[in-house]
Write an enzyme that holds these catalytic residues in place. Structure first.
Site, PDB file in Angstrom:
ATOM      1  N   LYS A 158      37.487  42.866 -71.944  1.00  0.00           N
ATOM      2  CA  LYS A 158      36.047  43.775 -71.889  1.00  0.00           C
ATOM      3  C   LYS A 158      36.177  44.571 -70.457  1.00  0.00           C
ATOM      4  CE  LYS A 158      32.154  42.179 -69.837  1.00  0.00           C
ATOM      5  NZ  LYS A 158      31.489  42.706 -68.934  1.00  0.00           N
ATOM      6  N   ASN A 159      36.555  43.993 -69.362  1.00  0.00           N
ATOM      7  CA  ASN A 159      36.557  44.634 -68.070  1.00  0.00           C
ATOM      8  C   ASN A 159      37.711  45.499 -67.957  1.00  0.00           C
ATOM      9  OD1 ASN A 159      34.061  43.313 -67.696  1.00  0.00           O
ATOM     10  ND2 ASN A 159      34.827  41.806 -66.222  1.00  0.00           N
TER      11      ASN A 159
ATOM     12  N   CYS B 230      20.704  43.684 -62.437  1.00  0.00           N
ATOM     13  CA  CYS B 230      20.650  42.483 -63.451  1.00  0.00           C
ATOM     14  C   CYS B 230      20.548  41.180 -63.036  1.00  0.00           C
ATOM     15  CB  CYS B 230      21.989  42.864 -64.209  1.00  0.00           C
ATOM     16  SG  CYS B 230      23.404  42.222 -63.095  1.00  0.00           S
TER      17      CYS B 230
ATOM     18  N   ARG C 146      23.017  44.670 -57.356  1.00  0.00           N
ATOM     19  CA  ARG C 146      24.062  45.614 -57.684  1.00  0.00           C
ATOM     20  C   ARG C 146      23.988  46.999 -57.153  1.00  0.00           C
ATOM     21  NH1 ARG C 146      26.359  43.033 -63.194  1.00  0.00           N
ATOM     22  NH2 ARG C 146      28.193  43.827 -62.312  1.00  0.00           N
TER      23      ARG C 146
ATOM     24  N   ASP D 151      33.638  35.487 -62.280  1.00  0.00           N
ATOM     25  CA  ASP D 151      33.352  35.563 -63.703  1.00  0.00           C
ATOM     26  C   ASP D 151      33.492  33.956 -64.258  1.00  0.00           C
ATOM     27  OD1 ASP D 151      34.133  38.766 -64.413  1.00  0.00           O
ATOM     28  OD2 ASP D 151      32.387  37.964 -63.258  1.00  0.00           O
TER      29      ASP D 151
ATOM     30  N   ARG E 245      27.694  39.981 -75.424  1.00  0.00           N
ATOM     31  CA  ARG E 245      27.917  41.009 -74.579  1.00  0.00           C
ATOM     32  C   ARG E 245      29.653  41.117 -74.083  1.00  0.00           C
ATOM     33  NH1 ARG E 245      25.075  42.036 -69.145  1.00  0.00           N
ATOM     34  NH2 ARG E 245      26.941  43.547 -69.433  1.00  0.00           N
TER      35      ARG E 245
HETATM   36  C1  EPZ Z   1      32.943  43.992 -61.983  1.00  0.00           C
HETATM   37  O1  EPZ Z   1      31.664  44.416 -61.778  1.00  0.00           O
HETATM   38  C2  EPZ Z   1      32.918  43.204 -63.315  1.00  0.00           C
HETATM   39  N1  EPZ Z   1      32.334  44.203 -64.547  1.00  0.00           N
HETATM   40  C3  EPZ Z   1      32.113  42.265 -63.167  1.00  0.00           C
HETATM   41  O2  EPZ Z   1      32.098  41.319 -64.445  1.00  0.00           O
HETATM   42  C4  EPZ Z   1      32.781  41.271 -61.950  1.00  0.00           C
HETATM   43  O3  EPZ Z   1      31.889  39.952 -61.922  1.00  0.00           O
HETATM   44  C5  EPZ Z   1      32.699  41.823 -60.847  1.00  0.00           C
HETATM   45  O4  EPZ Z   1      33.494  43.419 -61.174  1.00  0.00           O
HETATM   46  C6  EPZ Z   1      33.673  41.322 -59.555  1.00  0.00           C
HETATM   47  O5  EPZ Z   1      34.787  41.164 -60.122  1.00  0.00           O
HETATM   48  C7  EPZ Z   1      32.918  45.059 -65.062  1.00  0.00           C
HETATM   49  O6  EPZ Z   1      34.209  45.201 -64.819  1.00  0.00           O
HETATM   50  C8  EPZ Z   1      32.302  45.881 -66.249  1.00  0.00           C
HETATM   51  P1  EPZ Z   1      31.834  45.013 -57.849  1.00  0.00           P
HETATM   52  P2  EPZ Z   1      31.070  45.335 -60.572  1.00  0.00           P
HETATM   53  O7  EPZ Z   1      31.385  46.349 -57.537  1.00  0.00           O
HETATM   54  O8  EPZ Z   1      32.104  46.670 -60.424  1.00  0.00           O
HETATM   55  C9  EPZ Z   1      28.680  44.717 -54.272  1.00  0.00           C
HETATM   56  C10 EPZ Z   1      31.432  40.316 -66.301  1.00  0.00           C
HETATM   57  O9  EPZ Z   1      30.795  39.027 -66.201  1.00  0.00           O
HETATM   58  N2  EPZ Z   1      28.308  46.249 -54.524  1.00  0.00           N
HETATM   59  O10 EPZ Z   1      33.042  44.581 -57.373  1.00  0.00           O
HETATM   60  O11 EPZ Z   1      29.748  45.715 -60.699  1.00  0.00           O
HETATM   61  C11 EPZ Z   1      27.630  44.176 -55.458  1.00  0.00           C
HETATM   62  O12 EPZ Z   1      26.341  44.279 -55.399  1.00  0.00           O
HETATM   63  C12 EPZ Z   1      30.852  40.990 -64.941  1.00  0.00           C
HETATM   64  O13 EPZ Z   1      32.259  40.209 -67.042  1.00  0.00           O
HETATM   65  C13 EPZ Z   1      27.719  46.891 -53.241  1.00  0.00           C
HETATM   66  O14 EPZ Z   1      27.150  46.450 -52.617  1.00  0.00           O
HETATM   67  O15 EPZ Z   1      31.461  44.466 -59.212  1.00  0.00           O
HETATM   68  C14 EPZ Z   1      28.434  42.740 -55.544  1.00  0.00           C
HETATM   69  O16 EPZ Z   1      27.821  41.947 -54.960  1.00  0.00           O
HETATM   70  C15 EPZ Z   1      29.570  40.494 -64.196  1.00  0.00           C
HETATM   71  N3  EPZ Z   1      27.705  48.264 -53.603  1.00  0.00           N
HETATM   72  C16 EPZ Z   1      29.904  43.080 -54.981  1.00  0.00           C
HETATM   73  O17 EPZ Z   1      29.721  44.434 -54.362  1.00  0.00           O
HETATM   74  C17 EPZ Z   1      28.347  49.068 -54.337  1.00  0.00           C
HETATM   75  O18 EPZ Z   1      28.406  50.279 -54.410  1.00  0.00           O
HETATM   76  C18 EPZ Z   1      30.759  43.046 -56.114  1.00  0.00           C
HETATM   77  O19 EPZ Z   1      30.609  44.150 -56.869  1.00  0.00           O
HETATM   78  C19 EPZ Z   1      29.048  48.512 -55.487  1.00  0.00           C
HETATM   79  C20 EPZ Z   1      29.121  46.814 -55.362  1.00  0.00           C
END
Ligand code: EPZ
Length: 420
Positions: free
Chosen positions: A24-25, A118, A123, A306, A398
């Site tokens: 998925k990711n 969410c 996020r 995850d 999902r």
């Molecule tokens: C990706 O989400 C994955 N989703 C998530 O999987 C996964 O948990 C996450 O990476 C971490 O590995 C997809 O790939 C579709 P991040 P993403 O940006 O890109 C903060 C699942 O269950 N942050 O690395 O949204 C954020 O709030 C899902 O499959 C900022 O502060 O993750 C979080 O605390 C859930 N500012 C942390 O960084 C930003 O601009 C990690 O977020 C962006 C992120």
């Protein structure tokens, strides 16, 4: 009102061999990246999950023609004509934010709703916006993501935090940006390596050292390509954890080449026996795993956030006391209250939980709080004595094609049922 739920008769070990769905990711950024060029891309082993369905609808909203037959998807991006993504669709999934980089790369402009928070956290998208601004993108207004990319150019980008999505958005905007882009402090997740592999197949000039540095030399266009998705690393990890928790002997036929090093190490520490061959991985476990004194989630190659919720389900039935700390999302312990309904002795203390393992959980009526929390409740239901009924299963769908089908193939006694 008709509701669908998963019903599990627990207490049976898992035995058998299973093939894992596509990732998925990895597929969500790859599908979105099809916008970066004209022609028809074919993606095989695309998982049949609702996040993919929504992403395909967003591509159609941008003017793509999409055909999906089973696990094969064809995307014709010849007539992409709209750079505004409708909010009712985009707000369904977080990964719609990747349309920002892809539309800026293709159309030099983009407009999409500010992706909402969410269940697992606020996020924000500040890291996305900071990186794209460095590439010359100008954001207009505050209430949505409307961006002008006419001055797009290569640049140096340093991430203070290795955000997966922000790294992907930067790559999508940079591959067609004139000049060199050098990203440091980038996320190192395997799904990003797979995105880079797909883009290179299409003619992108992109080097990713897998250690956080990505160098991209912009090209004028990308050609379409055929690509077959690798197995989903998190679905694989979910099923390995379920096997270690419920006990049994499970073989994963198409084990992902890399990305699960630390989860395998942790499962060995719970007492599971792991046998890895080229393409497959076998987990053999008794029905009483050992506790893990301390475990914390971290960006890759750390323990994946995850897999944190599924690990809570395993540790709730382990011998001894465990502590799990969540360092990535601020609200990813929502499954704890549901596990407590099943008798788990688990307590949230700020960014960590303390779990006092119990011999047996008890089947109960529970509700899915989020995608991976739902997978954790399925794992707990497999281990519990008696019947567990899990509601709000659309969250699970999902990211898991058919968790009941997969676990039934391993001898689990679970079905999707409907009722009032
Ligand atoms: C990706 O989400 C994955 N989703 C998530 O999987 C996964 O948990 C996450 O990476 C971490 O590995 C997809 O790939 C579709 P991040 P993403 O940006 O890109 C903060 C699942 O269950 N942050 O690395 O949204 C954020 O709030 C899902 O499959 C900022 O502060 O993750 C979080 O605390 C859930 N500012 C942390 O960084 C930003 O601009 C990690 O977020 C962006 C992120």
């Amino acid at each position: 009102m008709h509701v669908r739920y998963i019903e599990i008769a627990g207490g049976k070990p898992l035995r058998g061999r299973i093939t894992i769905q596509g990732s998925k990711n990895a597929v969500l950024p790859i599908l979105t990246s099809c916008l970066l060029g004209e022609g028809i891309c074919q993606i095989d082993n695309c998982p049949r999950i609702s996040d993919v369905t929504v992403t395909l609808r967003l591509l159609e909203a941008a003017g793509c023609k999409v055909i999906q037959e089973g696990r094969t998807v064809w995307i014709d991006t010849s007539d992409v004509c709209r750079s505004r993504i409708p909010s009712e669709e985009a707000s369904h999934i977080r990964s719609s934010v990747l349309f920002l980089g892809a539309l800026i790369g293709r159309c030099r402009q983009a407009s999409l709703p500010m992706p909402g928070g969410c269940a697992i956290g606020i996020r924000p998208v500040d890291l996305h916006m900071k990186a794209l601004t460095a590439l010359g993108v100008r954001f207009e207004g505050e209430d949505d993501l409307t961006a002008d990319g006419n001055m797009l150019h290569g640049a140096d980008i340093h991430f203070s935090y290795p955000s997966v999505g922000a790294t992907e958005n930067s790559i999508l905007a940079a591959v067609l940006a004139p000049g060199r882009t050098r990203i440091t402090g980038a996320a190192r997740e395997p799904e990003i390596m797979e995105l880079c592999r797909f883009l290179r197949l299409r003619g992108a000039d992109i080097r990713n050292d897998g250690q956080g540095t990505i160098v991209i030399d912009g090209v004028s266009s990308l050609k379409p390509a055929y690509y077959r998705m690798q197995a989903d690393r998190i679905v694989t990890g979910t099923y390995l954890i379920a096997a270690a928790a419920a006990g049994g002997d499970v073989q994963i036929a198409n084990f992902p080449t890399y990305g699960l090093e630390l989860p395998l190490q942790i499962l060995k520490e719970t007492g599971a026996r792991i046998e890895q061959k080229e393409e497959s991985c076998r987990v053999i476990s008794s029905q009483s795993p050992k506790a893990i004194p301390y475990l914390e989630t971290a960006p890759y190659p750390g323990f994946p956030t995850d897999l944190q919720s599924p690990m809570l389900a395993l540790l709730a039935g382990a011998e001894g006391v465990s502590c799990v700390r969540e360092t990535i999302f601020e609200n990813r312990f929502r499954v704890v209250s549901e596990l407590r309904k099943m008798g788990a002795d688990i307590e949230v203390q700020g960014d960590r939980v303390i779990i006092k393992g119990k011999e047996k959980l008890t089947g109960s009526q529970v509700d899915t709080p989020d995608l991976r929390g739902g997978a954790a409740l399925v794992t707990a239901g497999l281990c519990a004595s008696g019947l567990t009924r899990i509601g709000q299963i659309e969250y699970i769908e999902r990211g898991y094609e058919d968790i009941c089908r997969d676990l039934r193939m391993l001898g689990g006694d679970l079905v999707v049922a409907e009722g009032q």
